[in-house]
Design a protein around this motif. Structure first.
Motif, PDB file in Angstrom:
ATOM      1  N   VAL A 126     124.235  75.198  53.372  1.00 27.42           N
ATOM      2  CA  VAL A 126     124.823  76.239  54.206  1.00 27.42           C
ATOM      3  C   VAL A 126     125.694  77.114  53.315  1.00 27.42           C
ATOM      4  N   VAL A 127     125.334  78.384  53.192  1.00 21.19           N
ATOM      5  CA  VAL A 127     126.118  79.317  52.387  1.00 21.19           C
ATOM      6  C   VAL A 127     127.268  79.832  53.244  1.00 21.19           C
ATOM      7  N   ILE A 128     128.492  79.726  52.722  1.00 24.15           N
ATOM      8  CA  ILE A 128     129.653  80.189  53.483  1.00 24.15           C
ATOM      9  C   ILE A 128     130.312  81.416  52.841  1.00 24.15           C
ATOM     10  N   GLY A 129     129.875  81.766  51.633  1.00 29.08           N
ATOM     11  CA  GLY A 129     130.455  82.924  50.975  1.00 29.08           C
ATOM     12  C   GLY A 129     129.858  83.133  49.602  1.00 29.08           C
ATOM     13  N   TYR A 130     130.413  84.085  48.884  1.00 29.80           N
ATOM     14  CA  TYR A 130     129.925  84.403  47.543  1.00 29.80           C
ATOM     15  C   TYR A 130     131.057  84.982  46.714  1.00 29.80           C
ATOM     16  N   ARG A 131     130.843  84.975  45.403  1.00 29.81           N
ATOM     17  CA  ARG A 131     131.731  85.672  44.474  1.00 29.81           C
ATOM     18  C   ARG A 131     130.854  86.479  43.546  1.00 29.81           C
ATOM     19  N   LEU A 132     131.050  87.800  43.560  1.00 32.26           N
ATOM     20  CA  LEU A 132     130.285  88.673  42.681  1.00 32.26           C
ATOM     21  C   LEU A 132     130.732  88.468  41.238  1.00 32.26           C
ATOM     22  N   ALA A 133     129.828  88.723  40.307  1.00 26.83           N
ATOM     23  CA  ALA A 133     130.097  88.465  38.888  1.00 26.83           C
ATOM     24  C   ALA A 133     131.332  89.192  38.383  1.00 26.83           C
ATOM     25  N   ASN A 134     131.573  90.396  38.858  1.00 31.05           N
ATOM     26  CA  ASN A 134     132.703  91.186  38.361  1.00 31.05           C
ATOM     27  C   ASN A 134     133.939  91.084  39.255  1.00 31.05           C
ATOM     28  N   ALA A 135     133.945  90.176  40.224  1.00 30.22           N
ATOM     29  CA  ALA A 135     135.069  90.036  41.152  1.00 30.22           C
ATOM     30  C   ALA A 135     135.920  88.823  40.798  1.00 30.22           C
ATOM     31  N   GLU A 136     137.198  88.898  41.128  1.00 28.44           N
ATOM     32  CA  GLU A 136     138.095  87.776  40.879  1.00 28.44           C
ATOM     33  C   GLU A 136     138.117  86.804  42.048  1.00 28.44           C
ATOM     34  N   LYS A 137     137.925  87.319  43.271  1.00 23.70           N
ATOM     35  CA  LYS A 137     138.029  86.482  44.456  1.00 23.70           C
ATOM     36  C   LYS A 137     136.691  86.363  45.161  1.00 23.70           C
ATOM     37  N   ALA A 138     136.516  85.245  45.826  1.00 27.04           N
ATOM     38  CA  ALA A 138     135.308  85.012  46.609  1.00 27.04           C
ATOM     39  C   ALA A 138     135.444  85.676  47.977  1.00 27.04           C
ATOM     40  N   VAL A 139     134.311  85.990  48.576  1.00 26.26           N
ATOM     41  CA  VAL A 139     134.265  86.529  49.935  1.00 26.26           C
ATOM     42  C   VAL A 139     133.723  85.413  50.825  1.00 26.26           C
ATOM     43  N   ILE A 140     134.556  84.937  51.735  1.00 24.38           N
ATOM     44  CA  ILE A 140     134.158  83.874  52.650  1.00 24.38           C
ATOM     45  C   ILE A 140     133.823  84.509  53.992  1.00 24.38           C
ATOM     46  N   ASN A 141     132.695  84.100  54.602  1.00 27.01           N
ATOM     47  CA  ASN A 141     132.237  84.639  55.872  1.00 27.01           C
ATOM     48  C   ASN A 141     132.238  86.170  55.847  1.00 27.01           C
ATOM     49  N   PRO A 142     131.397  86.765  55.008  1.00 25.28           N
ATOM     50  CA  PRO A 142     131.405  88.223  54.850  1.00 25.28           C
ATOM     51  C   PRO A 142     131.091  88.937  56.167  1.00 25.28           C
ATOM     52  N   PRO A 143     131.746  90.071  56.421  1.00 27.43           N
ATOM     53  CA  PRO A 143     131.549  90.770  57.695  1.00 27.43           C
ATOM     54  C   PRO A 143     130.189  91.465  57.817  1.00 27.43           C
ATOM     55  N   ALA A 144     129.671  92.033  56.735  1.00 27.80           N
ATOM     56  CA  ALA A 144     128.412  92.797  56.794  1.00 27.80           C
ATOM     57  C   ALA A 144     127.251  91.923  56.337  1.00 27.80           C
ATOM     58  N   LYS A 145     126.927  90.913  57.130  1.00 26.59           N
ATOM     59  CA  LYS A 145     125.895  89.944  56.729  1.00 26.59           C
ATOM     60  C   LYS A 145     124.481  90.529  56.717  1.00 26.59           C
TER      61      LYS A 145
END
Length: 164
Positions: A126-145
């Protein structure tokens, strides 16, 4: 000794010991080098200590009493959350993982988060979020799925999956 396991040239030091060319100076240098690469995570029991840590720029700690309080508050609000917490924190069962994007997509694909979720579901994850390669923070439960995007193979996904 934990630091000895982190030494980058441990195997070469062992071979030097057998040849008799090991010196005190090189050992200290190696320990200092390993110390620079080590991360120590402390357990903090008193929340007032958290303020001291923020002034010292130390960010790796666990405030265990606060975690217990938050878990109790969630269970008090909704008893069904207890089953989820029990599953995540039990010795057996599922746990959180960070997975490389190449498990779910190819470099040239444009996928929505929902499509990544479906691919992970085929792997019983179950994927709950992601972290883009150039980002410092992860996005949990992204709004624009449902919004399609071009993912990088350097991106990572946060998943709940069975122990490996």
């Amino acid at each position: 000794m934990v630091m000895a396991k982190r030494l980058p040239y441990r195997e070469s030091l062992v071979s030097q010991i057998h040849r008799g060319s090991f010196s005190q100076g090189s050992w200290i240098g190696e320990m200092q080098q390993a110390s620079d690469k080590s991360v120590i995570i402390s357990e903090i029991l008193d929340p007032r200590t958290k303020n001291l840590l923020s002034m010292s720029k130390i960010s790796d700690y666990v405030l265990s009493n606060e975690l217990v309080s938050m878990a109790l508050a969630m269970v008090a609000e909704d008893r069904q959350i207890n089953d989820v917490l029990e599953e995540l924190f039990a010795e057996e069962g599922n746990e959180m993982h960070i997975r490389q994007a190449d498990l779910y997509l190819h470099e040239t694909e444009e996928l929505s988060f929902f499509e990544v979720l479906l691919r992970a579901r085929q792997r019983r994850e179950v994927v709950i979020g992601y972290r883009l390669a150039n980002a410092e923070k992860a996005v949990i439960n992204p709004p624009a799925k449902s919004e399609k995007r071009r993912w990088s193979l350097e991106d990572v996904f946060l998943v709940i999956a069975e122990k490996e």
